[in-house]
Design an enzyme around this catalytic site. Structure first.
Site, short mmCIF file in Angstrom:
data_model
loop_
_atom_site.label_atom_id
_atom_site.label_comp_id
_atom_site.label_asym_id
_atom_site.label_seq_id
_atom_site.Cartn_x
_atom_site.Cartn_y
_atom_site.Cartn_z
N ASN A 171 0.89 -1.29 -0.04
CA ASN A 171 -0.01 -0.06 0.02
C ASN A 171 0.97 1.18 -0.10
O ASN A 171 2.15 1.23 -0.40
CB ASN A 171 -0.88 -0.02 1.32
CG ASN A 171 -0.23 0.07 2.43
OD1 ASN A 171 0.93 0.21 2.65
ND2 ASN A 171 -0.85 -0.42 3.60
N GLU A 231 0.70 -0.66 -17.60
CA GLU A 231 1.35 -1.99 -16.88
C GLU A 231 1.08 -3.04 -17.76
O GLU A 231 2.00 -3.77 -18.02
CB GLU A 231 0.73 -2.10 -15.51
CG GLU A 231 1.28 -3.12 -14.92
CD GLU A 231 0.59 -3.60 -13.50
OE1 GLU A 231 1.00 -4.31 -12.50
OE2 GLU A 231 -0.76 -3.26 -13.28
N HIS A 232 -0.21 -3.36 -17.96
CA HIS A 232 -0.35 -4.74 -18.96
C HIS A 232 -1.24 -4.06 -20.15
O HIS A 232 -2.09 -3.31 -20.01
CB HIS A 232 -1.46 -5.69 -18.26
CG HIS A 232 -0.90 -5.99 -16.75
ND1 HIS A 232 -1.62 -5.53 -15.69
CD2 HIS A 232 0.01 -6.84 -16.72
CE1 HIS A 232 -1.02 -6.06 -14.69
NE2 HIS A 232 -0.04 -7.09 -15.09
#
Length: 433
Positions: A215, A328-329
């Site tokens: 986190n 990211e993807h």
């Protein structure tokens, strides 16, 4: 509901808003808290670790409970199913095979006049892996962090993870850690875990590199201890961007969007498509798949705030928007993904074709799923073997070679006002004459 937009001006504004979603308005207040935790652990060691575990994780541990016992590790194997154990072992083999292809090789070049130049790679002495807890268990994250360290031949690999209810750690996480070669596991999370790895305590060893996501408190702690130790990255919430044409299956695309949205309410799920019908069908499919979704509340929040469908004029335009976002993807659910990939410059991982959902890469294809987020793919890459290696330059000059470059070194050293640099060469050359 998943929104559909078509105006180019709106697209850039929305993509930027989503990219900036992890910028926390309370970051300064939280950073002050993290600094306090770091200093306390640095000064007080285990005592501070136990104090903050009680305060933040609401788990009261005694000193002997910090390290996971051998009995717990053995018991974990009895608590996972045979199918899960086989899946963990398959994923381990796939991940290891991929990362063994990425090990950089030390090299030496012998040049003229007996000049020798090279590069030598050596692993760090100790690696610390942070594995998040919370909403779900992440045995896959254990494998993705630990196996590259093992392939890099790191002598000592330790893992920290926050304790769950009744001080327990998920057995799948413990099994994955053992399969991946983790030697020590400690039940501690949050900023106090990062501090313990960075500075060391009476129980938890100081490491050289810390990897793994968490986190905002974990991220801030990693940011603040960087320099004392190395880190992999400051990873934020998960995200996927899908580029799809009329050949894509809307049900499959919807499932892939939800696969990211279910991670947490801050996850981003974006579709860029040239086909208006596909956009509408995906919107409907997402709503249908949400009806009985086990993680519906968090997934709906992610879709509502950070989900988006954009209808674009061309696949080239989609690639341009994707490059600006640097996901990211990135999934290329198009008829000819190999043609489209030529236009892609920035992405953490790229999934090609209709039979390659992101979940394949997340679990066991082999490439790492610890990837840059929030636009960091513009300059950063996936976690890998290199994260746990450092390289040293190798330089050897003969007397003849030194003679030939002495004048140039003298000129450069003089220009920079560093006379002893010049003198260190001059004395050797004059001695030889």
């Amino acid at each position: 509901m998943l929104r559909i937009i078509t105006q180019q001006a709106d697209v850039r504004a929305e993509l930027q808003r989503i990219c900036d979603r992890t910028h926390d308005e309370q970051v300064h207040h939280k950073e002050a808290t993290v600094r306090e935790v770091l200093q306390a652990v640095k000064r007080q060691g285990d005592k501070a670790v136990l104090h903050y575990t009680a305060e933040f994780d609401h788990q009261t541990l005694n000193l002997g409970e910090l390290r996971v016992s051998g009995f717990e590790l053995d018991t974990a194997y009895q608590q996972v199913s045979k199918d899960l154990l086989e899946a963990i072992r398959l994923a381990s083999r796939q991940i290891e095979a991929f990362h063994r292809q990425r090990v950089p090789k030390s090299w030496v070049h012998f040049g003229d006049d007996d000049v020798v130049l090279g590069k030598r790679y050596t692993p760090v002495d100790r690696a610390g892996l942070y594995v998040p807890g919370g909403r779900v268990a992440y045995p896959s994250t254990v494998l993705m962090n630990a196996i590259p360290a093992r392939v890099a031949n790191v002598p000592r690999v330790v893992m920290v993870t926050p304790p769950g209810a009744h001080k327990a750690i998920n057995p799948a996480v413990l099994v994955a850690a053992q399969e991946a070669g983790v030697q020590e596991i400690y039940r501690v999370g949050g900023a106090q875990a990062i501090a313990a790895l960075a500075y060391g305590t009476e129980t938890i060893p100081k490491v050289n590199v810390i990897t793994g996501s968490g986190n905002i408190y974990v991220n801030l702690a990693k940011k603040l201890v960087y320099g004392t130790v190395g880190i992999d990255s400051l990873a934020g919430s998960s995200e996927v961007l899908i580029i799809a044409d009329e050949t894509a299956n809307p049900v499959h695309v919807a499932a892939d969007l939800l696969a990211q949205a279910e991670h947490d309410p801050m996850a981003a799920a974006i579709l860029l498509t040239t086909d208006t019908s596909l956009a509408k069908n995906v919107q409907v499919a997402v709503e249908r798949q949400l009806i009985d979704h086990p993680r519906r509340i968090d997934t709906e929040k992610a879709i509502a705030h950070y989900g988006l469908i954009v209808v674009v004029e061309s696949l080239e335009a989609a690639a341009q928007f994707s490059n600006e976002f640097a996901p990211e993807h990135l999934e290329l659910e198009v008829e000819d993904p190999w043609a489209l990939i030529q236009h892609i410059r920035h992405a953490g991982a790229i999934f090609l074709g209709h039979s390659t959902p992101e979940a394949v890469g997340y679990y066991l294809a082999g490439p790492n799923h610890t990837l840059p987020t929030s636009g960091a793919a513009h300059y950063a890459s996936a976690l890998g073997v290199e994260t746990f290696l450092k390289h040293s330059s190798i330089i050897q000059y003969s007397e003849t070679a030194l003679q030939k470059v002495a004048g140039a070194i003298d000129a450069l050293a003089t220009a920079e006002g560093l006379p002893s640099h010049a003198d260190s060469v001059r004395r050797r050359v004059q001695q030889d004459e």
